[in-house]
Design an enzyme around this catalytic site. Structure first.
Site, PDB file in Angstrom:
ATOM      1  N   MET A 124     -13.958  94.188  22.292  1.00  0.00           N
ATOM      2  CA  MET A 124     -14.218  92.960  23.013  1.00  0.00           C
ATOM      3  C   MET A 124     -12.972  92.079  22.922  1.00  0.00           C
ATOM      4  O   MET A 124     -12.569  91.687  21.836  1.00  0.00           O
ATOM      5  CB  MET A 124     -15.429  92.262  22.397  1.00  0.00           C
ATOM      6  CG  MET A 124     -15.579  90.843  22.825  1.00  0.00           C
ATOM      7  SD  MET A 124     -16.967  89.884  22.134  1.00  0.00           S
ATOM      8  CE  MET A 124     -17.994  91.008  21.287  1.00  0.00           C
ATOM      9  N   PRO A 125     -12.355  91.748  24.040  1.00  0.00           N
ATOM     10  CA  PRO A 125     -11.193  90.854  24.011  1.00  0.00           C
ATOM     11  C   PRO A 125     -11.611  89.419  23.695  1.00  0.00           C
ATOM     12  O   PRO A 125     -12.623  88.931  24.195  1.00  0.00           O
ATOM     13  CB  PRO A 125     -10.635  90.926  25.425  1.00  0.00           C
ATOM     14  CG  PRO A 125     -11.312  92.058  26.088  1.00  0.00           C
ATOM     15  CD  PRO A 125     -12.586  92.303  25.359  1.00  0.00           C
ATOM     16  N   PHE A 126     -10.816  88.776  22.863  1.00  0.00           N
ATOM     17  CA  PHE A 126     -11.027  87.373  22.532  1.00  0.00           C
ATOM     18  C   PHE A 126      -9.734  86.646  22.844  1.00  0.00           C
ATOM     19  O   PHE A 126      -8.690  86.980  22.306  1.00  0.00           O
ATOM     20  CB  PHE A 126     -11.394  87.204  21.055  1.00  0.00           C
ATOM     21  CG  PHE A 126     -11.692  85.788  20.681  1.00  0.00           C
ATOM     22  CD1 PHE A 126     -12.968  85.273  20.820  1.00  0.00           C
ATOM     23  CD2 PHE A 126     -10.689  84.955  20.205  1.00  0.00           C
ATOM     24  CE1 PHE A 126     -13.245  83.955  20.483  1.00  0.00           C
ATOM     25  CE2 PHE A 126     -10.948  83.639  19.865  1.00  0.00           C
ATOM     26  CZ  PHE A 126     -12.232  83.147  20.004  1.00  0.00           C
ATOM     27  N   GLN A 137     -14.224  87.164  25.932  1.00  0.00           N
ATOM     28  CA  GLN A 137     -14.582  85.884  25.328  1.00  0.00           C
ATOM     29  C   GLN A 137     -13.358  84.975  25.386  1.00  0.00           C
ATOM     30  O   GLN A 137     -12.275  85.384  24.970  1.00  0.00           O
ATOM     31  CB  GLN A 137     -14.987  86.080  23.861  1.00  0.00           C
ATOM     32  CG  GLN A 137     -16.067  87.123  23.655  1.00  0.00           C
ATOM     33  CD  GLN A 137     -17.400  86.670  24.221  1.00  0.00           C
ATOM     34  OE1 GLN A 137     -17.852  85.574  23.918  1.00  0.00           O
ATOM     35  NE2 GLN A 137     -18.004  87.501  25.033  1.00  0.00           N
TER      36      GLN A 137
END
Length: 79
Positions: A1-3, A40
């Site tokens: 998941m990229p943040f 995100q």
């Protein structure tokens, strides 16, 4: 998941922040093949009174010179 964490000096409107979120999400989808639902993003607005560069606060750097805020008592009157 990229943040993704984005800090900006000053503030932005809700529409501007919405556009940033959409653009950054689309970029991660396009360039890295990420699922947009997994991206995100946090946007932090930093007051220019709480941010400095080059030895001075940004609020002071961007302010008009103090001499521009007061009249010169020795200046010739406007005619």
């Amino acid at each position: 998941m990229p943040f993704v964490s984005i800090r900006i000096s000053g503030s932005a409107t809700r529409d501007q922040k919405s556009g940033i979120v959409a653009d950054v999400t689309q970029s991660l989808v396009q360039w890295l093949g990420k699922n947009p639902a997994a991206v995100q993003i946090v946007i932090e607005e930093v007051s220019t009174e709480n941010y400095g560069a080059g030895g001075q606060l940004i609020v002071d750097r961007d302010a008009p010179p103090a001499s521009a805020n007061r009249e010169d008592a020795h200046a010739a009157p406007d005619r």
